[in-house]
Scaffold this motif. Structure first.
Motif, PDB file in Angstrom:
ATOM      1  N   PRO A 107      -2.594   4.839   6.486  1.00 29.37           N
ATOM      2  CA  PRO A 107      -3.577   3.811   6.111  1.00 29.37           C
ATOM      3  C   PRO A 107      -4.575   4.357   5.100  1.00 29.37           C
ATOM      4  N   ILE A 108      -5.016   3.489   4.247  1.00 30.02           N
ATOM      5  CA  ILE A 108      -5.937   3.915   3.192  1.00 30.02           C
ATOM      6  C   ILE A 108      -7.287   4.338   3.753  1.00 30.02           C
ATOM      7  N   GLU A 109      -7.582   3.908   4.983  1.00 35.79           N
ATOM      8  CA  GLU A 109      -8.839   4.299   5.620  1.00 35.79           C
ATOM      9  C   GLU A 109      -8.886   5.806   5.890  1.00 35.79           C
ATOM     10  N   GLU A 110      -7.726   6.464   5.949  1.00 41.44           N
ATOM     11  CA  GLU A 110      -7.680   7.897   6.216  1.00 41.44           C
ATOM     12  C   GLU A 110      -7.884   8.735   4.960  1.00 41.44           C
ATOM     13  N   VAL A 111      -7.920   8.091   3.801  1.00 39.35           N
ATOM     14  CA  VAL A 111      -8.019   8.838   2.546  1.00 39.35           C
ATOM     15  C   VAL A 111      -9.264   9.710   2.519  1.00 39.35           C
ATOM     16  N   SER A 112     -10.381   9.145   2.937  1.00 39.20           N
ATOM     17  CA  SER A 112     -11.639   9.902   2.887  1.00 39.20           C
ATOM     18  C   SER A 112     -11.567  11.166   3.734  1.00 39.20           C
ATOM     19  N   ASP A 113     -10.798  11.135   4.831  1.00 36.39           N
ATOM     20  CA  ASP A 113     -10.666  12.327   5.683  1.00 36.39           C
ATOM     21  C   ASP A 113      -9.904  13.430   4.948  1.00 36.39           C
ATOM     22  N   HIS A 114      -8.906  13.050   4.154  1.00 41.43           N
ATOM     23  CA  HIS A 114      -8.084  14.043   3.460  1.00 41.43           C
ATOM     24  C   HIS A 114      -8.724  14.536   2.169  1.00 41.43           C
ATOM     25  N   VAL A 115      -9.449  13.662   1.473  1.00 41.06           N
ATOM     26  CA  VAL A 115     -10.045  14.051   0.188  1.00 41.06           C
ATOM     27  C   VAL A 115     -11.102  15.117   0.370  1.00 41.06           C
TER      28      VAL A 115
ATOM     29  N   MET B  95       0.846  -1.187   0.000  1.00 41.92           N
ATOM     30  CA  MET B  95       0.000   0.000   0.000  1.00 41.92           C
ATOM     31  C   MET B  95       0.880   1.235   0.000  1.00 41.92           C
ATOM     32  N   HIS B  96       0.638   2.152  -0.948  1.00 38.73           N
ATOM     33  CA  HIS B  96       1.376   3.404  -1.035  1.00 38.73           C
ATOM     34  C   HIS B  96       0.380   4.554  -0.974  1.00 38.73           C
ATOM     35  N   THR B  97       0.639   5.512  -0.110  1.00 37.91           N
ATOM     36  CA  THR B  97      -0.250   6.673   0.015  1.00 37.91           C
ATOM     37  C   THR B  97       0.594   7.928   0.190  1.00 37.91           C
ATOM     38  N   ARG B  98       0.075   9.052  -0.311  1.00 41.46           N
ATOM     39  CA  ARG B  98       0.729  10.347  -0.144  1.00 41.46           C
ATOM     40  C   ARG B  98      -0.320  11.443   0.002  1.00 41.46           C
ATOM     41  N   LEU B  99       0.044  12.446   0.774  1.00 39.83           N
ATOM     42  CA  LEU B  99      -0.807  13.608   0.954  1.00 39.83           C
ATOM     43  C   LEU B  99       0.012  14.858   0.676  1.00 39.83           C
ATOM     44  N   TYR B 100      -0.433  15.638  -0.309  1.00 40.51           N
ATOM     45  CA  TYR B 100       0.168  16.927  -0.609  1.00 40.51           C
ATOM     46  C   TYR B 100      -0.805  18.029  -0.178  1.00 40.51           C
TER      47      TYR B 100
ATOM     48  N   VAL C 236       3.092  20.848  -1.026  1.00 41.57           N
ATOM     49  CA  VAL C 236       4.115  20.312  -0.132  1.00 41.57           C
ATOM     50  C   VAL C 236       3.690  18.921   0.324  1.00 41.57           C
ATOM     51  N   LEU C 237       4.629  17.978   0.245  1.00 39.54           N
ATOM     52  CA  LEU C 237       4.358  16.623   0.718  1.00 39.54           C
ATOM     53  C   LEU C 237       4.317  16.637   2.237  1.00 39.54           C
ATOM     54  N   GLU C 238       3.124  16.418   2.801  1.00 44.46           N
ATOM     55  CA  GLU C 238       2.964  16.479   4.237  1.00 44.46           C
ATOM     56  C   GLU C 238       2.986  15.117   4.907  1.00 44.46           C
ATOM     57  N   LYS C 239       2.515  14.108   4.177  1.00 42.32           N
ATOM     58  CA  LYS C 239       2.354  12.813   4.835  1.00 42.32           C
ATOM     59  C   LYS C 239       2.375  11.716   3.786  1.00 42.32           C
ATOM     60  N   GLU C 240       2.933  10.583   4.136  1.00 44.20           N
ATOM     61  CA  GLU C 240       2.885   9.432   3.243  1.00 44.20           C
ATOM     62  C   GLU C 240       2.915   8.150   4.057  1.00 44.20           C
TER      63      GLU C 240
ATOM     64  N   THR D  32      -4.212  17.234  -1.902  1.00 49.73           N
ATOM     65  CA  THR D  32      -4.108  16.342  -3.055  1.00 49.73           C
ATOM     66  C   THR D  32      -3.644  14.991  -2.540  1.00 49.73           C
ATOM     67  N   VAL D  33      -4.408  13.944  -2.836  1.00 52.38           N
ATOM     68  CA  VAL D  33      -4.140  12.624  -2.270  1.00 52.38           C
ATOM     69  C   VAL D  33      -3.831  11.647  -3.396  1.00 52.38           C
ATOM     70  N   TRP D  34      -2.835  10.835  -3.172  1.00 54.22           N
ATOM     71  CA  TRP D  34      -2.535   9.716  -4.066  1.00 54.22           C
ATOM     72  C   TRP D  34      -2.459   8.439  -3.257  1.00 54.22           C
ATOM     73  N   PHE D  35      -3.086   7.406  -3.762  1.00 50.83           N
ATOM     74  CA  PHE D  35      -2.884   6.090  -3.162  1.00 50.83           C
ATOM     75  C   PHE D  35      -2.873   5.040  -4.259  1.00 50.83           C
ATOM     76  N   ASP D  36      -2.133   3.989  -3.976  1.00 46.28           N
ATOM     77  CA  ASP D  36      -1.858   2.957  -4.963  1.00 46.28           C
ATOM     78  C   ASP D  36      -2.377   1.623  -4.462  1.00 46.28           C
ATOM     79  N   LEU D  37      -2.995   0.875  -5.366  1.00 49.96           N
ATOM     80  CA  LEU D  37      -3.491  -0.466  -5.050  1.00 49.96           C
ATOM     81  C   LEU D  37      -2.838  -1.455  -6.011  1.00 49.96           C
ATOM     82  N   CYS D  38      -2.385  -2.568  -5.470  1.00 49.67           N
ATOM     83  CA  CYS D  38      -1.775  -3.614  -6.295  1.00 49.67           C
ATOM     84  C   CYS D  38      -2.617  -4.872  -6.192  1.00 49.67           C
ATOM     85  N   SER D  39      -3.213  -5.262  -7.317  1.00 53.25           N
ATOM     86  CA  SER D  39      -4.072  -6.449  -7.391  1.00 53.25           C
ATOM     87  C   SER D  39      -5.126  -6.438  -6.284  1.00 53.25           C
ATOM     88  N   PRO D  40      -5.945  -5.392  -6.222  1.00 51.67           N
ATOM     89  CA  PRO D  40      -6.935  -5.334  -5.138  1.00 51.67           C
ATOM     90  C   PRO D  40      -8.091  -6.304  -5.384  1.00 51.67           C
TER      91      PRO D  40
END
Length: 322
Positions: free
Chosen positions: A17-25, A1-6, A10-14, A31-39
């Motif tokens: 957990p993917i569960e926090e994505v909804s809080d940041h979006v 799992m890869h996640t980043r928060l800009y 500025v890159l603030e956090k990476e 700006t949020v990026w997250f990566d899924l591999c074979s989900p």
């Protein structure tokens, strides 16, 4: 799992957990990026509901190999591109599906054979552009894919040129090895062409002025640069296919020429052998010939065989038939 928060470029956090994505979006400044591999399908469906992704776009991820494309929906884009994993002399395309919303980028990789770490390093190297949000992230991903394909087509071109030069070397490689090499190169060129050619249309769609998700005027020249790389790759692959066709035709011509040379030599030796056979055959019949039954007849026929054989050999050698 890869996640980043800009935030504000500025890159603030990476690595959160993917569960926090909804809080940041929910914050448009993020700006949020997250990566899924074979989900699993249910995991991606849950994320789709969270981000408001269209169900058809989510289905495309699990609907088998997609053609490189971009689909425009009301609140997001769906993009399918391909990286290339090299195993020995084999090219294996790896599908990467991308969801682009106003402030989130979701990458879904078919497998871990696509090096997502190389993409993040590219983002870090161009961090001055991070203030452009999702447009910046998407450019880094597409730029990595296009550059990887361009590097591969350069390597293919070098291999084909080496193959062309080897055709006229004194020590021509084994025919089966040469045939296999041509087959592998042509197959790799075909695979690369299938995933590189449609990217022209895809990038052309992204550069259109009538869609807003990737319409940052500052980033447009960077996307045009990616488009130029894709265009060069596509044209280069076509040239490589033509070069391989020429190599094949040259090889067939060489084989035909060599076959003619062999047949010419075999025929010449057959002619040299035929004359002594004819002379000795005459003397073996029950018909009197000059010198028949006499010692000088033996020496005469032997001399005739030697002289005619040497004469034929000299004539054929002069004509380069032997």
């Amino acid at each position: 799992m890869h996640t980043r928060l800009y935030r504000h470029g500025v890159l603030e956090k990476e690595g959160f957990p993917i569960e926090e994505v909804s809080d940041h979006v929910g914050d448009p400044e993020n700006t949020v990026w997250f990566d899924l591999c074979s989900p699993a399908p249910e995991d991606l469906a849950a994320i789709g509901r969270e981000l408001g992704l269209h169900e058809l776009a989510v289905e495309d991820v699990f609907g088998g190999p997609q053609r490189p494309k971009v689909d425009i929906y009301d609140n997001h884009l769906f993009i399918a591109v391909y990286g290339v994993h090299v195993t020995g002399d084999r090219f294996d395309p790896v599908e990467v599906d991308v969801f682009v919303t106003a402030n989130a980028l979701v990458t879904v990789r078919e497998s871990d054979r696509f090096d997502i770490g190389a993409v993040t390093r590219r983002w870090d190297a161009a961090s001055r552009l991070a203030g452009h949000g999702v447009t910046f992230l998407l450019h880094g991903l597409l730029d990595y894919v296009a550059d990887t394909q361009f590097d591969l087509v350069q390597d293919l071109d070098a291999q084909v040129e080496a193959l062309e030069e080897s055709l006229f070397e004194g020590n021509v490689r084994d025919g089966r090895e040469l045939q296999r090499t041509m087959y592998v190169l042509r197959k790799n060129a075909t695979r690369l062409r299938k995933i590189a050619s449609p990217m022209r249309e895809m990038l052309g769609t992204l550069l259109r002025r009538d869609q807003d998700l990737v319409a940052d005027p500052v980033m447009v020249p960077y996307y045009e640069d990616v488009y130029d790389h894709v265009l060069r790759t596509t044209e280069w692959v076509g040239e490589i296919r033509d070069m391989l066709a020429n190599v094949r035709e040259t090889r067939l011509s060489q084989q035909g020429f060599r076959l003619n040379e062999i047949m010419k030599r075999v025929t010449s030796w057959a002619a040299v052998i035929a004359v002594p056979t004819m002379i000795t055959g005459f003397y073996g019949q029950n018909v009197p010939y000059p010198g028949s039954g006499q010692p000088w007849g033996f020496w005469f026929s032997t001399a005739l065989v030697a002289v005619t054989s040497v004469a034929l050999y000299a004539v054929f050698k002069k004509k380069d038939w032997l």
